[in-house]
Design an enzyme around this catalytic site. Structure first.
Site, mmCIF file in Angstrom:
data_model
loop_
_atom_site.group_PDB
_atom_site.id
_atom_site.type_symbol
_atom_site.label_atom_id
_atom_site.label_comp_id
_atom_site.label_asym_id
_atom_site.label_seq_id
_atom_site.Cartn_x
_atom_site.Cartn_y
_atom_site.Cartn_z
ATOM 1 N N PRO A 133 -0.485 4.899 -8.666
ATOM 2 C CA PRO A 133 0.825 5.283 -8.130
ATOM 3 C C PRO A 133 1.913 4.669 -9.002
ATOM 4 C CG PRO A 133 -0.179 3.563 -6.763
ATOM 5 C CD PRO A 133 -1.188 3.935 -7.805
ATOM 6 N N VAL A 183 6.151 4.804 -9.518
ATOM 7 C CA VAL A 183 7.468 5.276 -9.081
ATOM 8 C C VAL A 183 8.069 6.176 -10.158
ATOM 9 C CG1 VAL A 183 9.810 4.566 -8.479
ATOM 10 C CG2 VAL A 183 7.865 3.264 -7.635
ATOM 11 N N CYS A 228 2.944 -4.082 -4.010
ATOM 12 C CA CYS A 228 4.212 -3.973 -4.736
ATOM 13 C C CYS A 228 4.957 -5.306 -4.658
ATOM 14 C CB CYS A 228 5.082 -2.861 -4.154
ATOM 15 S SG CYS A 228 6.684 -2.730 -4.986
ATOM 16 N N HIS A 246 -5.198 -5.252 -7.911
ATOM 17 C CA HIS A 246 -4.456 -5.599 -9.129
ATOM 18 C C HIS A 246 -4.677 -7.088 -9.339
ATOM 19 C CE1 HIS A 246 -1.138 -5.101 -12.108
ATOM 20 N NE2 HIS A 246 -1.141 -6.418 -11.952
ATOM 21 N N ALA A 277 -2.091 2.556 -15.066
ATOM 22 C CA ALA A 277 -0.684 2.958 -14.923
ATOM 23 C C ALA A 277 -0.077 3.141 -16.311
ATOM 24 C CB ALA A 277 0.080 1.919 -14.109
#
Length: 315
Positions: A31, A33, A114, A184, A238
């Site tokens: 994911p 942003v 996050c 992560h 990412a």
């Protein structure tokens, strides 16, 4: 919100868990942003990406506002398997969001990783790793209210300084029926420090559900190394995919064919110029000189970008 709804409803939703039972390491687009939207997901799927996540969506806004739903989520019949990631801090709000999304996606993911200040101050993201009971409650509520056994409910976390706390969080989530956990391998405070792959390995050894490793994977060889280091069932990428969307197909840098594919897909999807341009800046980072970047990065229209690519690369 869902592209052509009639077309989408006919699409074959898939059980993402099938990927983890395939015997292959699952290759996953993280994911991101602004970036892991439909057009980019379409691109990486062409280059061996198995599973894609949407950007993080705030569940409360998504439930409350049709405008938010329309702007935050689009999909089509080729966009599967697809995981929609939500930021949430209340079980019922997450359930309501999951119920809305369920006919159009293959699962949801609760963001517990996050580290951005705004998210944590709102009670979202990485602050949830310190609230294992709340995470457990949210997962349980979704399972109780979604009447589809093939729909997945996963979480994405960061690690604690004291890894025992992370293992405890993961085991509580597993006991509640979470489908898989993405780790992560950095703490909330860490940004560019080395990833703690040893921590991911310990978490993997503590669970019987699939574990996905995330952090600092830039090439397919990196992905293979991280799999061997951690035993992870999947590898989530990412920035490595932003720089090279063909990474999972074994390319060391973005091939011209991939740049051409991005142009075609972005134009077909009506991708806004800034997003279209930014993706190209990432993709071409390794293949352009400093002088070329000075010119390319300040182009201000789609036509100028298309002319540049045609003149310099024959794209």
């Amino acid at each position: 919100m869902f592209g052509d709804i009639a077309e989408t409803k006919q699409c074959q939703l898939r059980d993402p868990m099938d990927l983890f039972h395939s015997g292959q390491v699952v290759k996953i687009c993280a994911p991101m942003v602004r970036y892991s939207k439909l057009a980019f997901r379409t691109l990486v799927r062409k280059y061996n990406c198995d599973l894609c996540y949407t950007p993080m969506i705030v569940a409360a806004d998504f439930v409350r506002s049709e405008k938010a739903r329309d702007s935050e989520f689009t999909t089509n019949k080729g966009d599967h398997p697809l995981i929609v990631q939500f930021a949430a801090k209340e079980a019922q709000v997450l359930c309501d969001a999951a119920r809305i999304i369920c006919p159009f996606a293959d699962g949801i993911d609760l963001n517990c990783g996050c580290p951005q200040r705004w998210a944590m101050s709102e009670g979202y993201g990485a602050c949830l790793i310190n609230k294992p009971e709340l995470v457990r409650d949210m997962v349980r509520h979704v399972w109780n209210q979604i009447d589809n056994p093939r729909f997945s409910v996963s979480i994405k976390i960061r690690i604690h300084e004291d890894l025992k706390r992370t293992v405890d969080l993961c085991q509580k989530a597993e006991a509640t029926g979470v489908s898989w956990i993405t780790v992560h391998g950095r703490s909330v405070e860490e940004r560019h420090q080395p990833v703690h792959y040893d921590a991911i390995k310990i978490i993997k050894q503590s669970l019987s559900i699939p574990v996905v490793a995330n952090g600092d994977v830039k090439t397919l060889k990196d992905a293979e190394n991280v799999h061997h280091l951690t035993g992870a069932d999947g590898i989530m990428v990412a920035r490595g995919l932003l720089a090279n969307p063909a990474m999972f197909a074994g390319y060391e840098e973005t091939p011209l064919k991939c740049i051409q594919d991005w142009v075609d897909i972005a134009l077909e999807h009506g991708t806004p110029f800034t997003c279209f341009h930014h993706h190209l800046m990432y993709m071409m980072e390794r293949v352009t000189s400093k002088q070329e970047k000075k010119v390319f990065n300040v182009l201000s229209s789609t036509s100028a970008v298309l002319d540049y690519l045609k003149d310099h690369y024959g794209v």
